[in-house]
Motif scaffolding. Structure first.
Motif, mmCIF file in Angstrom:
data_model
loop_
_atom_site.group_PDB
_atom_site.id
_atom_site.type_symbol
_atom_site.label_atom_id
_atom_site.label_comp_id
_atom_site.label_asym_id
_atom_site.label_seq_id
_atom_site.Cartn_x
_atom_site.Cartn_y
_atom_site.Cartn_z
ATOM 1 N N VAL A 12 0.831 -1.199 0.000
ATOM 2 C CA VAL A 12 0.000 0.000 0.000
ATOM 3 C C VAL A 12 0.870 1.256 0.000
ATOM 4 N N PRO A 70 -14.472 -3.974 -6.493
ATOM 5 C CA PRO A 70 -13.133 -3.433 -6.270
ATOM 6 C C PRO A 70 -12.445 -3.030 -7.564
ATOM 7 N N THR A 71 -11.410 -2.196 -7.412
ATOM 8 C CA THR A 71 -10.581 -1.861 -8.564
ATOM 9 C C THR A 71 -9.798 -3.091 -8.998
ATOM 10 N N GLN A 74 -7.075 -3.846 -6.413
ATOM 11 C CA GLN A 74 -7.610 -4.436 -5.186
ATOM 12 C C GLN A 74 -8.031 -5.889 -5.402
ATOM 13 N N THR A 78 -6.364 -9.230 -3.683
ATOM 14 C CA THR A 78 -7.266 -10.103 -2.924
ATOM 15 C C THR A 78 -7.168 -11.545 -3.399
#
Length: 375
Positions: A12, A70-71, A74, A78
């Motif tokens: 992140v 989600p993008t 993301q 995941t």
């Protein structure tokens, strides 16, 4: 969960922390996301010289873009974390020794956040499943190996150490049938499924490869070559680079011949022989490659973990060398990557240590495998 949370935090904050060169996540943001749009239109990204992956990579890279909500980034992370959890579960439940699960759990964070920003965990999962199902269901193992091979080729090596006779026949028959069926489906669903072959043939000598370390030393001695970004990696260009690339290809051919010779001469197969042979084979092809990207260590960590699930494995010392190489790889990229690119003595030292660990692992692995399978 703690180690993966730390990896996720680094991801992140990619580029905003004191870990050297940032941009580890750029490949997902810029490449994978763009390719997924092209794949969604039913074609492989043939016009992109960075597309160098077998056709099975297409569905893997397309999947995150299909998740609603989600993008792409993301969703990709995941799915990667979910696959990582699956690998951990299979290693713990599928082996007789818990050290395999511990090695994967503790070893992957040594590569910092790189594994979460590449799809090598997904490929490694298929190889792990192929190996750990081989004794119970050779056909399932062959199917997993074929799926992995169509995503990134090397999982085909997981069948190298299959015991002779019925297990080998069933595994390879299932692998060939599965590969043919999936290739047919991909050829019908996407245009230009074999466009990656041209990109692979044009690869040069990456600065992180064994040949690249030799060229680093040559540059310090006056060799006039330099580093250029091409084919998605920092590679050397200049006089004699073609010779080094040719030597790498010759080394790969020699590695293949050595593995075939071992297979012909092997007489005694233990429960761990398929695991040990897979690690040895991938190590051989890694150190002789013109490219040794840091995510390649994900493969080696996964195979080392599988070896440690068997109490009779011969590869425990090799697994320790792989762990050490993973830690040094994180120093090479991203921590000290500017030094590696510039070819400073510090950068040369880091790459020399990492590649020496891998070379030592290859020699130790092949010797142990040969001795363990003799009559």
């Amino acid at each position: 969960m703690l180690t993966r949370a730390a990896m996720l935090l680094l991801l992140v904050r990619d580029g905003a922390h004191p870990l050297g060169a940032g941009g580890v996540a750029r490949e997902v943001h810029d490449l994978y996301a763009r390719w997924s749009v092209t794949l969604a239109h039913g074609t492989f990204p043939t016009d992109d010289p960075l597309w160098q992956y077998p056709p099975g990579a297409g569905p893997v890279l397309l999947a995150p873009g299909l998740l609603p909500g989600p993008t792409y980034f993301q969703a990709f992370v995941t799915l990667t974390l979910a696959t990582d959890a699956l690998v951990t579960y299979v290693l713990v439940r599928g082996g007789r020794d818990p050290r395999g699960g511990w090695l994967w759990t503790a070893g992957l964070p040594l590569l910092l956040h790189i594994p979460l920003a590449r799809y090598d965990i997904e490929v490694t999962a298929l190889a792990v499943l192929a190996l750990l199902t081989l004794h119970r269901s050779p056909r399932a193992a062959g199917t997993f190996a074929a799926l992995g091979a169509l995503v990134k080729v090397w999982p085909a090596l997981t069948l190298l150490g299959a015991p002779r006779g019925r297990t080998t026949r069933e595994a390879w028959t299932a692998a060939l049938a599965s590969a043919a069926a999936l290739l047919l489906v991909l050829a019908l669903a996407f245009r230009s499924p074999f466009s990656f072959l041209g990109g692979q043939s044009g690869r040069g000598v990456q600065i992180e490869s064994v040949g690249g370390t030799a060229l680093m030393l040559a540059r310090r001695a006056g060799w006039p070559g330099h580093v250029r970004y091409q084919f998605g990696a920092m590679e050397f260009v200049g006089p004699y680079v073609g010779v080094v690339a040719a030597l790498s290809l010759a080394g790969t051919a020699a590695a293949f011949a050595s593995l075939l010779w071992w297979r012909v001469r092997a007489r005694r197969f233990s429960a761990a022989t398929p695991y040990d042979a897979a690690l040895c084979a991938v190590l051989l092809f890694t150190v002789t490659s013109r490219v040794i990207s840091p995510q390649y260590l994900v493969w080696l960590l996964g195979l080392s973990a599988v070896c440690l699930t068997a109490r009779c494995t011969t590869q425990r010392p090799v697994a320790l060398l792989v762990l050490a190489a993973a830690g040094v790889s994180a120093l090479a990229y991203p921590v000290l990557y500017d030094d590696v690119k510039a070819g400073t003595w510090l950068g040369i030292a880091v790459m020399a240590v990492r590649n020496t660990l891998l070379l030592g692992g290859v020699l130790m692995s092949f010797r142990s495998l040969w001795r363990d399978t003799k009559e």
